[in-house]
Write a protein that holds these residues in place. Structure first.
Motif, PDB file in Angstrom:
ATOM      1  N   THR A   1       0.842  -1.188   0.000  1.00 45.13           N
ATOM      2  CA  THR A   1       0.000   0.000   0.000  1.00 45.13           C
ATOM      3  C   THR A   1       0.878   1.239   0.000  1.00 45.13           C
ATOM      4  OG1 THR A   1      -1.687  -1.189   1.251  1.00 45.13           O
ATOM      5  CG2 THR A   1      -1.837   1.208   1.221  1.00 45.13           C
ATOM      6  N   ALA A   2       0.549   2.193  -0.853  1.00 44.29           N
ATOM      7  CA  ALA A   2       1.323   3.431  -0.953  1.00 44.29           C
ATOM      8  C   ALA A   2       0.383   4.623  -0.947  1.00 44.29           C
ATOM      9  CB  ALA A   2       2.169   3.430  -2.223  1.00 44.29           C
ATOM     10  N   GLU A   3       0.846   5.706  -0.345  1.00 47.12           N
ATOM     11  CA  GLU A   3       0.118   6.969  -0.401  1.00 47.12           C
ATOM     12  C   GLU A   3       0.727   7.805  -1.521  1.00 47.12           C
ATOM     13  OE1 GLU A   3       0.416   8.730   3.474  1.00 47.12           O
ATOM     14  OE2 GLU A   3       0.167   6.792   4.467  1.00 47.12           O
ATOM     15  N   GLY A   4      -0.089   8.541  -2.256  1.00 44.46           N
ATOM     16  CA  GLY A   4       0.402   9.312  -3.383  1.00 44.46           C
ATOM     17  C   GLY A   4       0.032   8.658  -4.702  1.00 44.46           C
ATOM     18  N   ASP A   5       0.665   9.126  -5.759  1.00 45.19           N
ATOM     19  CA  ASP A   5       0.316   8.664  -7.107  1.00 45.19           C
ATOM     20  C   ASP A   5       1.457   7.856  -7.712  1.00 45.19           C
ATOM     21  OD1 ASP A   5      -2.152  10.022  -7.054  1.00 45.19           O
ATOM     22  OD2 ASP A   5      -1.158  11.896  -7.613  1.00 45.19           O
ATOM     23  N   ILE A   6       1.145   6.640  -8.155  1.00 44.88           N
ATOM     24  CA  ILE A   6       2.085   5.808  -8.907  1.00 44.88           C
ATOM     25  C   ILE A   6       1.461   5.581 -10.277  1.00 44.88           C
ATOM     26  CG2 ILE A   6       3.258   3.588  -9.055  1.00 44.88           C
ATOM     27  CD1 ILE A   6       3.207   3.406  -6.042  1.00 44.88           C
ATOM     28  N   MET A   7       2.132   6.094 -11.312  1.00 48.50           N
ATOM     29  CA  MET A   7       1.624   5.990 -12.676  1.00 48.50           C
ATOM     30  C   MET A   7       2.508   5.051 -13.483  1.00 48.50           C
ATOM     31  SD  MET A   7      -0.859   8.254 -12.399  1.00 48.50           S
ATOM     32  CE  MET A   7      -1.359   8.663 -14.070  1.00 48.50           C
ATOM     33  N   LEU A   8       1.900   4.113 -14.187  1.00 49.41           N
ATOM     34  CA  LEU A   8       2.597   3.222 -15.101  1.00 49.41           C
ATOM     35  C   LEU A   8       2.074   3.504 -16.499  1.00 49.41           C
ATOM     36  CD1 LEU A   8       3.076   1.777 -12.336  1.00 49.41           C
ATOM     37  CD2 LEU A   8       3.009  -0.386 -13.591  1.00 49.41           C
ATOM     38  N   ASP A   9       2.956   3.994 -17.354  1.00 47.36           N
ATOM     39  CA  ASP A   9       2.559   4.367 -18.717  1.00 47.36           C
ATOM     40  C   ASP A   9       1.417   5.371 -18.716  1.00 47.36           C
ATOM     41  OD1 ASP A   9       4.328   3.345 -20.496  1.00 47.36           O
ATOM     42  OD2 ASP A   9       3.131   1.606 -21.089  1.00 47.36           O
ATOM     43  N   GLY A  10       1.457   6.310 -17.781  1.00 44.71           N
ATOM     44  CA  GLY A  10       0.445   7.352 -17.733  1.00 44.71           C
ATOM     45  C   GLY A  10      -0.873   6.924 -17.132  1.00 44.71           C
TER      46      GLY A  10
END
Length: 573
Positions: free
Chosen positions: A400-409
């Motif tokens: 679990t992560a807080e914030g934004d993780i984008m893969l290929d947009g």
């Protein structure tokens, strides 16, 4: 009744529907057998009455005798068929529930904080689900008989003899009443026994996995004594449950015997003209019919009491399953082997990402930003315990992560699970090896991989060198977690799986751990060559590995800091 028990009762009703037509036939056939029983008792009483009172010859009685035998055989066949259908329905329900629980476990992230211990999960899926068998195979058919047959028998007997009918109607309800009173205690004892079984199963499984550590620290005797003590405690709890179950049966037998004795006494006193409660004479045929039916009126209730404990066990089992694994899944989660899919390299973009330890007490990375272009090869440096593994797992949704993780947009949570797994590859620091051959362990990466592809993957990972010295080469069996291999050899077997995938994003956690400098350089060269055109992220504490990649970041405190790499690598896209 607690909320947990109410929920368990509703869950049993839902599961019952999965038994299909078999469960309804298992409940309905004993009712048909009960109707045949009345016919059989009436025919038998008729034969004896005609033979003794009427003095009829055997030839005249023979058709009725044959009818009694046919009814006897038919009832035995119906009983056997009902038992078989009940078992069939129970096995189907248990199989469906195990499939649903197991697929639900597999659908979860293996890093979820509420993931149950392996021993507790095994106990829930195997032992607790098995405890439902008696409820569906025996209790449900018995409850159907107990609810209808005594009333039907009473309705038949009452017009024939109001005294016998009244005795049945007065004594029969006492049985379920006292059975319910005893059942409250049985339910509580069964709940405690189910919890003790789960604790023992979990403790045994965990100690078994840590057997080597216990041996090294000389704790095997103490832990063995602990297991023995826990087993003894479970034995005592089980005996207490059985004692309550036997008490329930004893109460039932007492009232059933009292009712049968009351009918027999009434008939005997009527025959010797001591009682005159009937308006018409009591015939031998009617008296025999009442005597034959007297135990049968109570028999469905006795059967229910014998299996009443199965209901308590099933409820306790479901409560324990939900306590360990969460709410019961309504249906099986669709799962399939993920077929690797070719695709372009995946770009990574992290904005304001904060990672915490599983207990959420410590921040690993705070408000982190990171951009990795598609096709770029980067290193994440840092000593052990700084969060490199946590970061890699968060990139593929295992943490679990807080914030934004984008893969290929596209946001990580918007990726379908099958797409994410098919286009990414993660090699953890402690990869899982199974008790199978080296080749079979490598082939886990791709279903249907040919022998030539497996051998090529083994060669790229440097396995061929040490496998050639083994008795059966790549077909040599290894133990669970790579027993029989050194740490470096086990790491290379797991790494070979990479070369059977066509992932757009490759995440490697210490891929060259346990390797000497020469072998490390060879393996990294093979990895970099294979990763051309793919995004590669390597978590490592080795500067030699980092210098072979395009860029590097170091985890310092709770921050990612850029690290300079040799000039010949800079600017590589």
């Amino acid at each position: 009744m607690t909320q947990e028990e109410k929920a368990a009762g509703k869950a049993l009703t839902r599961l019952q529907r999965q038994g299909g037509i078999a469960i309804w036939l298992a409940i309905g056939l004993p009712l048909i057998s009960g109707g045949l029983l009345v016919w059989q008792a009436s025919s038998l009483a008729n034969v004896i009455g005609r033979a003794i009172e009427g003095g009829e010859a055997l030839d005249a009685l023979l058709p009725t005798v044959i009818l009694v035998l046919i009814l006897l055989v038919l009832r035995a066949g119906i009983s056997a068929l009902g038992d078989w259908l009940g078992t069939l329905a129970s096995e189907k329900i248990k199989q469906n529930l195990r499939d649903a629980l197991f697929s639900s476990l597999l659908a979860r992230s293996p890093r979820r904080q509420d993931q149950p211990p392996s021993g507790a999960a095994v106990s829930a899926v195997v032992d607790q689900v098995e405890a439902l068998d008696g409820f569906f195979a025996r209790y449900l058919p018995a409850s159907g008989q107990a609810a209808l047959l005594p009333l039907v028998f009473g309705a038949i007997i009452l017009p024939l003899d109001w005294v016998a009918g009244l005795l049945f109607l007065v004594s029969a309800p006492l049985i379920p009443l006292f059975m319910a009173l005893v059942g409250w205690g049985a339910q509580a004892a069964t709940d405690r026994q189910a919890q003790a079984l789960t604790r023992l199963s979990g403790r045994f499984a965990d100690r078994l996995r840590g057997l080597l550590t216990l041996k090294l620290f000389g704790r095997e005797a103490a832990e063995t004594a602990g297991i023995v003590s826990a087993s003894e405690s479970l034995r005592r709890r089980t005996l207490k449950v059985l004692a309550i179950a036997f008490l329930s049966s004893a109460v039932l037998e007492f009232f059933a015997a009292l009712g049968v004795a009351g009918v027999a006494l009434y008939l005997g006193l009527t025959f010797i003209d001591f009682l005159h409660l009937r308006s018409s004479p009591l015939t031998l045929e009617l008296a025999l019919f009442l005597l034959l039916m007297a135990p049968e009126v109570y028999n469905p209730l006795r059967l229910l009491a014998a299996h009443y404990h199965d209901r308590a066990s099933a409820k306790a089992a479901l409560v324990e399953i939900e306590r360990q694994l969460g709410t019961l899944p309504a249906e099986t989660t669709p799962l399939s082997d993920i077929a690797p899919r070719a695709g372009k390299a995946i770009a990574l973009d992290l904005t304001g990402v904060t990672l915490r330890t599983p207990d959420r007490q410590r921040v690993v990375l705070a408000d982190t930003a990171l951009k990795i272009a598609a096709g770029q090869h980067v290193a994440i440096l840092g000593p052990s315990g700084q969060g490199k593994s946590t970061l890699l797992e968060a990139l593929v949704g295992l943490r679990t992560a807080e914030g934004d993780i984008m893969l290929d947009g596209r946001a990580l949570e918007d990726w379908p699970e099958e797409d994410l797994r098919a286009r990414t590859f993660l090699l953890t620091q402690k990869p899982r090896l199974l008790h199978a051959s080296i080749a079979e362990n490598i082939a886990l990466a791709r279903q249907g991989a040919s022998r030539a592809e497996i051998e090529l993957a083994a060669e790229r990972a440097g396995i061929t060198q040490f496998a050639a010295a083994m008795p059966q080469g790549l077909d040599t069996l290894i133990g669970e977690d790579g027993i029989g291999l050194s740490g470096g050899q086990a790491q290379r077997v797991a790494l070979a799986r990479l070369f059977l995938r066509d992932a757009g994003l490759i995440l490697l956690d210490e891929p060259t751990a346990h390797l000497d400098a020469t072998l490390e350089a060879e393996i990294m060269s093979a990895i970099i060559d294979y990763a051309k055109g793919r995004t590669l992220v390597v978590a490592t504490h080795s500067h030699a590995v980092a210098t072979q990649l395009d860029k590097a970041w170091r985890i310092a405190g709770e921050t990612l800091l850029p690290v300079a790499v040799p000039a010949h690598k800079k600017g590589v896209a």
